[in-house]
Scaffold this motif. Sequence first.
Motif, PDB file in Angstrom:
ATOM      1  N   LEU A   3     -16.764  73.498 -55.360  1.00  0.00           N
ATOM      2  CA  LEU A   3     -16.608  73.398 -56.806  1.00  0.00           C
ATOM      3  C   LEU A   3     -17.968  73.375 -57.503  1.00  0.00           C
ATOM      4  CD1 LEU A   3     -13.709  70.765 -56.988  1.00  0.00           C
ATOM      5  CD2 LEU A   3     -13.561  73.198 -57.536  1.00  0.00           C
ATOM      6  N   LEU A   4     -18.914  72.634 -56.938  1.00  0.00           N
ATOM      7  CA  LEU A   4     -20.244  72.551 -57.555  1.00  0.00           C
ATOM      8  C   LEU A   4     -20.963  73.900 -57.495  1.00  0.00           C
ATOM      9  CD1 LEU A   4     -21.437  69.074 -56.187  1.00  0.00           C
ATOM     10  CD2 LEU A   4     -20.699  69.633 -58.501  1.00  0.00           C
ATOM     11  N   THR A   5     -20.774  74.638 -56.395  1.00  0.00           N
ATOM     12  CA  THR A   5     -21.399  75.966 -56.283  1.00  0.00           C
ATOM     13  C   THR A   5     -20.859  76.909 -57.342  1.00  0.00           C
ATOM     14  OG1 THR A   5     -21.735  75.665 -53.900  1.00  0.00           O
ATOM     15  CG2 THR A   5     -21.794  77.911 -54.753  1.00  0.00           C
ATOM     16  N   GLU A   6     -19.527  76.887 -57.519  1.00  0.00           N
ATOM     17  CA  GLU A   6     -18.943  77.746 -58.552  1.00  0.00           C
ATOM     18  C   GLU A   6     -19.415  77.338 -59.940  1.00  0.00           C
ATOM     19  OE1 GLU A   6     -14.717  77.911 -58.461  1.00  0.00           O
ATOM     20  OE2 GLU A   6     -14.578  79.436 -60.024  1.00  0.00           O
TER      21      GLU A   6
ATOM     22  N   THR B 128     -22.518  78.389 -64.919  1.00  0.00           N
ATOM     23  CA  THR B 128     -23.340  77.802 -65.977  1.00  0.00           C
ATOM     24  C   THR B 128     -24.219  78.829 -66.687  1.00  0.00           C
ATOM     25  OG1 THR B 128     -23.333  75.642 -64.886  1.00  0.00           O
ATOM     26  CG2 THR B 128     -25.064  76.050 -66.504  1.00  0.00           C
ATOM     27  N   PRO B 129     -24.954  79.699 -65.960  1.00  0.00           N
ATOM     28  CA  PRO B 129     -25.767  80.699 -66.681  1.00  0.00           C
ATOM     29  C   PRO B 129     -24.933  81.625 -67.562  1.00  0.00           C
ATOM     30  CG  PRO B 129     -26.442  80.530 -64.385  1.00  0.00           C
ATOM     31  CD  PRO B 129     -25.170  79.750 -64.517  1.00  0.00           C
ATOM     32  N   GLU B 130     -23.715  81.978 -67.107  1.00  0.00           N
ATOM     33  CA  GLU B 130     -22.866  82.857 -67.915  1.00  0.00           C
ATOM     34  C   GLU B 130     -22.477  82.172 -69.220  1.00  0.00           C
ATOM     35  OE1 GLU B 130     -20.771  84.971 -64.007  1.00  0.00           O
ATOM     36  OE2 GLU B 130     -19.542  84.020 -65.552  1.00  0.00           O
TER      37      GLU B 130
ATOM     38  N   ILE C  17     -15.022  71.731 -64.354  1.00  0.00           N
ATOM     39  CA  ILE C  17     -15.339  70.321 -64.585  1.00  0.00           C
ATOM     40  C   ILE C  17     -14.067  69.477 -64.535  1.00  0.00           C
ATOM     41  CG2 ILE C  17     -16.204  68.680 -66.307  1.00  0.00           C
ATOM     42  CD1 ILE C  17     -18.175  70.815 -67.195  1.00  0.00           C
ATOM     43  N   GLU C  18     -12.991  69.975 -65.126  1.00  0.00           N
ATOM     44  CA  GLU C  18     -11.718  69.256 -65.081  1.00  0.00           C
ATOM     45  C   GLU C  18     -11.206  69.154 -63.647  1.00  0.00           C
ATOM     46  OE1 GLU C  18     -10.166  70.644 -69.533  1.00  0.00           O
ATOM     47  OE2 GLU C  18      -9.135  71.328 -67.733  1.00  0.00           O
ATOM     48  N   GLU C  19     -11.376  70.217 -62.851  1.00  0.00           N
ATOM     49  CA  GLU C  19     -10.947  70.180 -61.456  1.00  0.00           C
ATOM     50  C   GLU C  19     -11.749  69.145 -60.665  1.00  0.00           C
ATOM     51  OE1 GLU C  19      -9.713  74.935 -61.259  1.00  0.00           O
ATOM     52  OE2 GLU C  19     -11.170  74.094 -59.842  1.00  0.00           O
TER      53      GLU C  19
ATOM     54  N   SER D  66     -13.051  77.609 -71.287  1.00  0.00           N
ATOM     55  CA  SER D  66     -13.813  78.480 -70.398  1.00  0.00           C
ATOM     56  C   SER D  66     -13.614  78.035 -68.953  1.00  0.00           C
ATOM     57  CB  SER D  66     -15.296  78.417 -70.766  1.00  0.00           C
ATOM     58  OG  SER D  66     -15.792  77.111 -70.530  1.00  0.00           O
ATOM     59  N   ARG D  67     -14.041  78.924 -68.040  1.00  0.00           N
ATOM     60  CA  ARG D  67     -13.939  78.614 -66.618  1.00  0.00           C
ATOM     61  C   ARG D  67     -14.805  77.409 -66.271  1.00  0.00           C
ATOM     62  NH1 ARG D  67     -11.188  77.410 -62.509  1.00  0.00           N
ATOM     63  NH2 ARG D  67     -12.252  77.723 -60.515  1.00  0.00           N
ATOM     64  N   MET D  68     -15.923  77.274 -66.963  1.00  0.00           N
ATOM     65  CA  MET D  68     -16.819  76.132 -66.729  1.00  0.00           C
ATOM     66  C   MET D  68     -16.103  74.821 -67.038  1.00  0.00           C
ATOM     67  SD  MET D  68     -20.656  75.724 -68.252  1.00  0.00           S
ATOM     68  CE  MET D  68     -21.706  74.358 -67.776  1.00  0.00           C
TER      69      MET D  68
END
Length: 210
Positions: A39-42, A47-49, A9-11, A3-5
Amino acid sequence: MSSRMEQIIEEIEEYIDNCKYQPLSSTKIVVNKDELEELLTELKMKTPEEIKRYQKIISNKEAILADAQAKADAIIAQAQVQTSELVSEHQIMQQAYAQANEVVMIATKQAQEILDKATNDANNIRMGAIQYTDSSLKNIEEILSHAIEGSQARYDNLIHTLQGCLDVVTANRNELLPEEEDASSGQAKQETTAAEPATQEAPANEIPEE
């Protein structure tokens, strides 16, 4: 497919690994605040998604159980039809009852097995989703904790540096103050001497008034 999440985290982990260490330190790093906040904002937005997606997976438990119940009902209905057909034949009445009971028992057993398997599958999906979400949130918690520790360390270094500057300034002032006090004392003494009137002797033939 991750997932994008997970990708964010990896980035963040890769970004932290590529940061340079602070001078004379093997643990503290220098980070670009804007890049890390982006990165933290994204991550906060995603996270909710992700949690909604896992909740949707968990909600599928009811659909799995409903499908299993439908299959069980179909098996039981088919068994009842077969029982009715066997019972209608009078010449094999006893055999029909025996076979009917056996079919019903087998169908009931199969239905229960389907329900048990569906329940286990749904519980496994639910636990997997919860564990994955908890693991992701733990990674976020560690990242934020490290960021807070780094900010606190930089703040402590700044306070220490400012305190050192204050000590130097205070010491320099203390060295200057004794000289200023000595100069002020000498000047005040000279002014006092100049202001004193000259002593005049009274004439010998002048009789002072009583």
